[in-house]
Design an enzyme around this catalytic site. Structure first.
Site, PDB file in Angstrom:
ATOM      1  N   LYS A  24       0.876  -1.428  -0.288  1.00 25.76           N
ATOM      2  CA  LYS A  24       0.064   0.186   0.177  1.00 25.76           C
ATOM      3  C   LYS A  24       0.548   1.809  -0.041  1.00 25.76           C
ATOM      4  CE  LYS A  24      -1.788   1.871   3.731  1.00 25.76           C
ATOM      5  NZ  LYS A  24      -1.511   2.932   4.269  1.00 25.76           N
ATOM      6  N   ASN A  25       1.908   1.372   1.236  1.00 23.61           N
ATOM      7  CA  ASN A  25       2.573   2.391   1.177  1.00 23.61           C
ATOM      8  C   ASN A  25       3.787   2.792  -0.141  1.00 23.61           C
ATOM      9  OD1 ASN A  25       0.990   3.471   3.272  1.00 23.61           O
ATOM     10  ND2 ASN A  25       2.495   3.107   4.721  1.00 23.61           N
ATOM     11  N   CYS A  81      -5.683   8.180   8.561  1.00 17.91           N
ATOM     12  CA  CYS A  81      -6.127   7.701   9.916  1.00 17.91           C
ATOM     13  C   CYS A  81      -5.473   8.390  11.428  1.00 17.91           C
ATOM     14  CB  CYS A  81      -5.291   7.011   9.805  1.00 17.91           C
ATOM     15  SG  CYS A  81      -5.998   4.817   9.619  1.00 17.91           S
ATOM     16  N   ARG A 138      -0.166  14.770  12.579  1.00 13.54           N
ATOM     17  CA  ARG A 138       0.483  14.422  11.355  1.00 13.54           C
ATOM     18  C   ARG A 138       0.911  15.581  10.531  1.00 13.54           C
ATOM     19  NH1 ARG A 138      -1.749   9.141   8.250  1.00 13.54           N
ATOM     20  NH2 ARG A 138      -0.114   8.505   8.287  1.00 13.54           N
ATOM     21  N   ASP A 172       3.622   0.519  12.571  1.00 10.08           N
ATOM     22  CA  ASP A 172       2.374   0.126  11.460  1.00 10.08           C
ATOM     23  C   ASP A 172       2.084  -1.130  11.677  1.00 10.08           C
ATOM     24  OD1 ASP A 172       2.044   2.686  10.061  1.00 10.08           O
ATOM     25  OD2 ASP A 172       3.130   1.354   8.197  1.00 10.08           O
ATOM     26  N   ARG A 213      -9.800   0.449   3.152  1.00  7.05           N
ATOM     27  CA  ARG A 213      -8.712   1.208   2.548  1.00  7.05           C
ATOM     28  C   ARG A 213      -6.928   0.562   2.568  1.00  7.05           C
ATOM     29  NH1 ARG A 213      -8.619   6.718   5.792  1.00  7.05           N
ATOM     30  NH2 ARG A 213      -6.936   6.930   4.689  1.00  7.05           N
TER      31      ARG A 213
HETATM   32  N1  EPU Z   1       5.889  13.776  10.616  1.00  2.18           N
HETATM   33  C1  EPU Z   1       6.591  15.816  10.805  1.00  2.18           C
HETATM   34  N2  EPU Z   1       5.870  15.959  10.355  1.00  2.18           N
HETATM   35  C2  EPU Z   1       6.254  15.939   8.530  1.00  2.18           C
HETATM   36  C3  EPU Z   1       6.450  14.812   8.443  1.00  2.18           C
HETATM   37  C4  EPU Z   1       6.252  14.211   9.773  1.00  2.18           C
HETATM   38  O1  EPU Z   1       6.489  16.414  11.538  1.00  2.18           O
HETATM   39  O2  EPU Z   1       6.114  16.975   7.452  1.00  2.18           O
HETATM   40  C5  EPU Z   1       6.029  13.375  11.795  1.00  2.18           C
HETATM   41  C6  EPU Z   1       4.403  12.302  11.974  1.00  2.18           C
HETATM   42  O3  EPU Z   1       4.097  13.420  12.241  1.00  2.18           O
HETATM   43  C7  EPU Z   1       4.995  11.177  12.169  1.00  2.18           C
HETATM   44  C8  EPU Z   1       6.068  11.176  11.574  1.00  2.18           C
HETATM   45  O4  EPU Z   1       7.287  12.769  11.730  1.00  2.18           O
HETATM   46  O5  EPU Z   1       4.995  11.518  13.913  1.00  2.18           O
HETATM   47  C9  EPU Z   1       6.259  10.189  11.077  1.00  2.18           C
HETATM   48  O6  EPU Z   1       5.601  10.679   9.891  1.00  2.18           O
HETATM   49  P1  EPU Z   1       6.243  10.333   8.086  1.00  2.18           P
HETATM   50  O7  EPU Z   1       5.718  11.159   7.706  1.00  2.18           O
HETATM   51  O8  EPU Z   1       7.645   8.908   8.287  1.00  2.18           O
HETATM   52  O9  EPU Z   1       4.887   8.884   7.806  1.00  2.18           O
HETATM   53  P2  EPU Z   1       3.955   9.606   6.738  1.00  2.18           P
HETATM   54  O10 EPU Z   1       4.731   9.800   5.457  1.00  2.18           O
HETATM   55  O11 EPU Z   1       2.925   9.790   7.297  1.00  2.18           O
HETATM   56  C10 EPU Z   1       3.815   7.179   6.209  1.00  2.18           C
HETATM   57  C11 EPU Z   1       2.700   5.635   5.445  1.00  2.18           C
HETATM   58  C12 EPU Z   1       2.002   5.710   7.011  1.00  2.18           C
HETATM   59  C13 EPU Z   1       3.373   4.952   8.140  1.00  2.18           C
HETATM   60  C14 EPU Z   1       4.538   6.019   8.330  1.00  2.18           C
HETATM   61  C15 EPU Z   1       5.732   5.344   8.967  1.00  2.18           C
HETATM   62  C16 EPU Z   1       2.020   6.975   3.975  1.00  2.18           C
HETATM   63  C17 EPU Z   1       0.625   6.668   3.411  1.00  2.18           C
HETATM   64  N3  EPU Z   1       1.482   6.574   5.631  1.00  2.18           N
HETATM   65  O12 EPU Z   1       3.343   8.173   7.090  1.00  2.18           O
HETATM   66  O13 EPU Z   1       1.781   4.541   7.747  1.00  2.18           O
HETATM   67  O14 EPU Z   1       3.014   4.747   9.532  1.00  2.18           O
HETATM   68  O15 EPU Z   1       4.614   6.383   7.015  1.00  2.18           O
HETATM   69  O16 EPU Z   1       6.416   4.209   8.475  1.00  2.18           O
HETATM   70  O17 EPU Z   1       3.185   5.881   3.266  1.00  2.18           O
HETATM   71  C18 EPU Z   1       0.093   2.726   7.658  1.00  2.18           C
HETATM   72  O18 EPU Z   1       0.254   2.148   6.658  1.00  2.18           O
HETATM   73  O19 EPU Z   1      -0.812   2.725   7.753  1.00  2.18           O
HETATM   74  C19 EPU Z   1      -0.250   4.218   8.212  1.00  2.18           C
HETATM   75  C20 EPU Z   1      -0.472   4.840   8.972  1.00  2.18           C
END
Ligand code: EPU
Length: 417
Positions: free
Chosen positions: A22-23, A116, A121, A304, A398
């Site tokens: 998915k990701n 979610c 975030r 995750d 999803r």
């Molecule tokens: N963060 C910030 N600022 C930013 C970006 C992130 O403070 O600009 C913080 C977030 O709030 C969080 C941490 O950094 O506390 C990690 O966020 P990251 O950006 O790495 O996560 P993401 O890109 O929003 C993706 C996956 C998530 C998975 C995370 C970590 C997708 C669409 N989502 O999220 O997947 O948990 O990386 O591996 O790729 C899931 O699949 O259930 C899911 C939530």
């Protein structure tokens, strides 16, 4: 509203094939619009996040052909118009259109993404990267206009190795003039998968999968064929399930190396498994002992998998602790597990919880709190005695491809009602 009904306690045996990640696919689809020709992506899972991205592509006038497991995208006639609030909010990964449209047209207009509710975030690191590449950002409430006269390579240090920010900056930088270096980049396997896709189109990206990524801008991206890597979180979910109720249950078409942290923790608790090149088989559950987990960025224990792992810990003898370091709100599913008999304690700051086991779980009516929390309840329902009904199942659909069929095929009594 549809629910998932599970009659728990049936042993599972046979093979569960793992689908595309998915990701990874949720970034590959937006990345495809950077291409100046047609691209084909295979091993695409059937999940509603992909449907939501398809709707955004259609809104932008891209042509998309979907057959089983395959997506062909032709962004030749794409129109760069605002992505509406409804479309932006449907999923988290809509934010990859920020980097992709900015990289292609030097401008993007869209709203804050959905996803979610597991923490605040923010997207400040994505925006900081775009600014360093030369873009200006106008933020009005939830609405963002990001534009640049010209994008120019830059040195970008991420304060946190964010998956989303790393990919978004790669997308924006791939056609920028000159060289971009991302330091403290995320190293999740999905990042390397996106970089390979872009490189197959002619991009020049080095170091993806390490903490320093270098991107040398190119002018043209050509047609390519690309395969989505197996979903390590789906595989991990089923591996945990197999450890609880498997009887020679094989998780197939996966990459064991992507799950080293989970495998180590399961082994520490006493799980015996046979690890093949692209599969893992768990023979039968044993007596497990409590273990502590702490979520970290890759290759640490994946956040995750934390919620599904919490179900495993209810079946371990002793007190286990969980420390969640990535998100500030990922323990809601524990309160649902409590309804099924789990003994849990969440600390006030929401970053630590303890689970006391071993406790038998009993079927109950529960609510999926988010995607992985929903998967955790589903695993709990499968090992519980009696019937479990899970509400809010759209979260689960999803991210888990053909979940009902895959589980039914190995002997689970599970249906959507
Ligand atoms: N963060 C910030 N600022 C930013 C970006 C992130 O403070 O600009 C913080 C977030 O709030 C969080 C941490 O950094 O506390 C990690 O966020 P990251 O950006 O790495 O996560 P993401 O890109 O929003 C993706 C996956 C998530 C998975 C995370 C970590 C997708 C669409 N989502 O999220 O997947 O948990 O990386 O591996 O790729 C899931 O699949 O259930 C899911 C939530």
């Amino acid at each position: 509203m549809a629910k998932i009904r599970i009659e728990g306690g049936h042993k599972l045996s046979g093979t569960i094939p793992i689908s595309g990640a998915k990701n990874s696919v949720v970034a590959l689809i937006p990345a495809a619009i950077l291409c100046d020709e047609i691209v084909t992506i295979s091993n695409v899972p059937e999940i509603t996040d992909v449907d939501d991205l398809e709707n955004i592509l259609v809104h932008l006038n891209a042509k998309i052909t979907r057959t089983v497991g395959k997506v062909e995208i032709n962004a030749g006639d794409i129109i760069n118009k605002e992505i509406t609030e409804t479309l932006s909010k449907k999923l988290r990964a809509s934010y990859y259109f920020m980097g992709a449209l900015l990289g292609k047209f030097n401008k993007v207009e869209m709203y804050f993404p959905g996803g979610c509710s597991i923490g605040a975030r923010p997207i400040n690191l994505h925006l900081k990267g775009f600014e360093l590449l030369g873009a200006t950002i106008t933020e009005e409430g939830n609405h963002f206009t990001i534009e640049a006269e010209k994008l120019k390579g830059a040195h970008i240090y991420l304060d946190f190795p964010s998956v989303g920010a790393t990919i978004n900056i790669m997308l924006a930088a791939v056609k920028a003039k000159g060289k971009t270096v991302i330091d403290n980049a995320a190293a999740e396997p999905e990042i390397a998968n996106i970089a390979t896709f872009l490189n197959n189109m002619g991009a020049k990206i080095k170091g993806a999968g390490t903490s320093t990524i270098t991107i040398t801008g190119v002018k043209y991206l050509h047609s390519c064929f690309h395969e989505v890597i197996p979903d390590r979180i789906e595989a991990g979910t089923y591996l945990i399930l197999a450890s609880l109720i498997g009887d020679n249950l094989k998780i197939d078409n996966m990459i064991p190396h992507h799950l080293e942290a989970l495998i180590a923790k399961l082994k520490e608790a006493g799980v015996e498994m046979e690890i093949g090149l692209d599969n893992i088989t768990v023979s039968s559950p044993g007596n497990y002992k409590a273990t502590d987990i702490k979520t970290l960025v890759y290759p640490g224990f994946a956040t995750d998998l934390q919620q599904v792992m919490s179900v495993f810990l209810t079946q371990c003898k002793g007190r286990s602790s969980i420390e969640e370091t990535i998100y500030e709100n990922r323990f809601n599913s524990l309160y649902e597990l409590e309804k099924m008999g789990a003994i849990v304690k969440v600390r006030n700051d929401n970053h630590k919880a303890t689970i006391k086991g071993k406790t038998p779980l009993v079927g109950a009516d529960v609510n999926a709190t988010d995607l992985r929390g929903g998967a955790a309840l589903l695993v709990a329902g499968l090992i519980a005695s009696g019937v479990t009904n899970i509400d809010n199942i759209s979260y689960i659909l999803r991210g888990y491809d053909h979940i009902i069929e895959k589980l039914t095929n190995v002997g689970a009594k599970i249906e959507i009602i």
